[in-house]
Write an enzyme that holds these catalytic residues in place. Structure first.
Site, short mmCIF file in Angstrom:
data_model
loop_
_atom_site.label_atom_id
_atom_site.label_comp_id
_atom_site.label_asym_id
_atom_site.label_seq_id
_atom_site.Cartn_x
_atom_site.Cartn_y
_atom_site.Cartn_z
N ASN A 7 44.72 34.67 27.74
CA ASN A 7 44.27 34.84 29.11
C ASN A 7 45.19 33.95 29.95
O ASN A 7 45.01 32.74 30.03
CB ASN A 7 42.81 34.40 29.22
CG ASN A 7 42.26 34.58 30.63
OD1 ASN A 7 43.01 34.91 31.56
ND2 ASN A 7 40.97 34.38 30.78
N ARG A 220 31.89 31.46 45.74
CA ARG A 220 32.17 32.71 46.48
C ARG A 220 30.90 33.24 47.12
O ARG A 220 29.83 33.19 46.52
CB ARG A 220 32.73 33.77 45.53
CG ARG A 220 34.19 33.56 45.19
CD ARG A 220 34.66 34.58 44.16
NE ARG A 220 34.91 33.93 42.89
CZ ARG A 220 35.05 34.58 41.73
NH1 ARG A 220 34.94 35.89 41.70
NH2 ARG A 220 35.31 33.93 40.64
#
Ligand code: ADP
Length: 370
Positions: A7, A220
């Site tokens: 990743n 967020r």
């Protein structure tokens, strides 16, 4: 089979090695490209390789059978994992405008690995791919159609690898084939998203054109009135920064770690309590919407840091949903059991630990056997 899962982010490289489907070693190289840190992704890969050799997990990257890469954005092109060749690399590059932070970093990992071990097959597994089964009515925004046609502005959804993995596990628990089950899956980590799954396929999800939409997250905002960023910009603020980094739980109570928020709420901190309530309210909003969309739901599934480890959040989410057929067993929930539904619950309630790396390894293997 030895499969390395990578990743590759802009400043970090996470790696995990699987041998015959079992995780044998993992690690993370951080501060790539930062002052005093690791120079670049090439150097990060060297560090990862040395660590895995030291751990006795592999003799060298030369000896890997495959590498599976997490790629954030596959656009409309990639509906399943693919073997990487130069054409695929070009297509991932073409998708950079849709994921300007993530895709270049993912590509960096792919290209460095290709240089290092050109003979080892590499597979790209996309965060968006699972959601490509969404119907138009779920993925189109009601803005001028040109934005979709010319710029690809639509709902893509993310966390697809996780939603797919827990959907498979939930189907196993239900004792039914995946393609027959309807689920609502809740991935509640630092990033968070909900997914409506019909007959094993994603038909709607809460993240959108970007991972900013939907549920309230650590930092967020999730869904807001679209005029708000316009107003922020008029005040001279950078809306992108405010909404991605200073909002969500942190924006509401100054803290984005759910453990501390729960502690503070329990100690009587009003802002923390309110943040929790806003967080849970949004999740329930999506559960209701997805129940209406799916009609029949076999199971509600919680996963990721908060979903797996917070009995309080799970209890708050399920409270009062009994008329909808969702009945939590509070004791099983508090005890951290995997099936937390009461016997009379029409909809089963599961806690299923997600494992995105394992799913990437499984999909990588499947692609090679295709
Ligand atoms: P990421 O999206 O970065 O992979 P995780 O899935 O690890 O994140 O989720 C991180 C979140 O999980 C944090 O908000 C953390 O506070 C929360 N979390 C972890 N353990 C617990 C716990 N025991 N109780 C409540 N929240 C927890």
């Amino acid at each position: 089979m030895k499969i390395l899962v990578l990743n590759s982010g802009s400043s970090s490289l996470k790696y995990k090695l699987f041998s015959e489907g079992e995780a044998v070693a993992d690690g993370i190289v951080e501060h790539i490209g930062e002052e005093g840190g690791v120079k670049d992704h090439r150097e990060a890969l060297e560090i990862a390789e040395k660590a895995l050799i030291r751990a006795g997990a592999v003799e060298s990257f030369d000896r890997l059978d495959a590498v599976g890469h997490r790629v954030v954005h596959g656009g409309e092109r990639f509906i399943e994992p693919v073997r990487i060749d130069s054409e695929v690399i070009g297509a991932i590059r073409d998708l950079i405008p849709l994921a300007p932070l993530h895709n270049p970093a993912n590509l960096e990992g792919i290209e460095m690995m290709k240089k290092k071990v050109p003979h080892v097959p590499q597979v790209a597994v996309f965060d968006t791919a699972f959601h490509q089964t969404m119907p138009k009515r779920s993925y189109l925004y009601a803005i001028p159609l040109e934005f979709y046609e010319n710029y690809g502005v639509r709902r893509y959804g993310f966390h697809g690898t996780s939603h797919m993995y827990i959907a498979k596990k939930a189907a196993e628990r239900l004792g039914k084939p995946l393609k027959t089950v309807n689920l609502i899956t809740l991935h509640l980590g630092n990033g968070a998203s909900a997914c409506a799954i019909e007959k094993g396929q994603s038909v709607d999800t809460s993240m959108g054109f970007t991972p900013l939409a939907g549920l309230v997250m650590g930092t967020r905002s999730g869904d807001i009135d679209p005029e708000i960023p316009v107003m922020m910009e008029k005040k001279g603020l950078d809306a992108d920064t405010v909404l991605n980094k200073q909002s969500g739980l942190r924006g509401l109570c100054g803290e984005n770690d759910m453990r501390r928020i729960q502690e503070r709420a329990a100690a009587g901190d009003e802002k923390s309590r309110t943040a929790l309530e806003v967080y849970v309210h949004r999740i329930r909003h999506y559960i209701g919407a997805y129940m209406a969309q799916l009609g029949r739901v076999d199971a509600l599934v919680f996963t990721a840091g908060i979903g797996e480890h917070s009995p309080l959040v799970r209890q708050m989410v399920c409270r009062g949903l009994e008329p909808l057929g969702i009945v939590l067993d509070t004791k099983k929930n508090a005890d951290g059991r995997r099936d937390i539904s009461a016997p009379k619950s029409q909809i089963r309630i599961f806690v299923i630990p997600t494992d995105e790396e394992l799913e990437i390894a499984l999909q990588t293997e499947a692609v090679l056997k295709r």
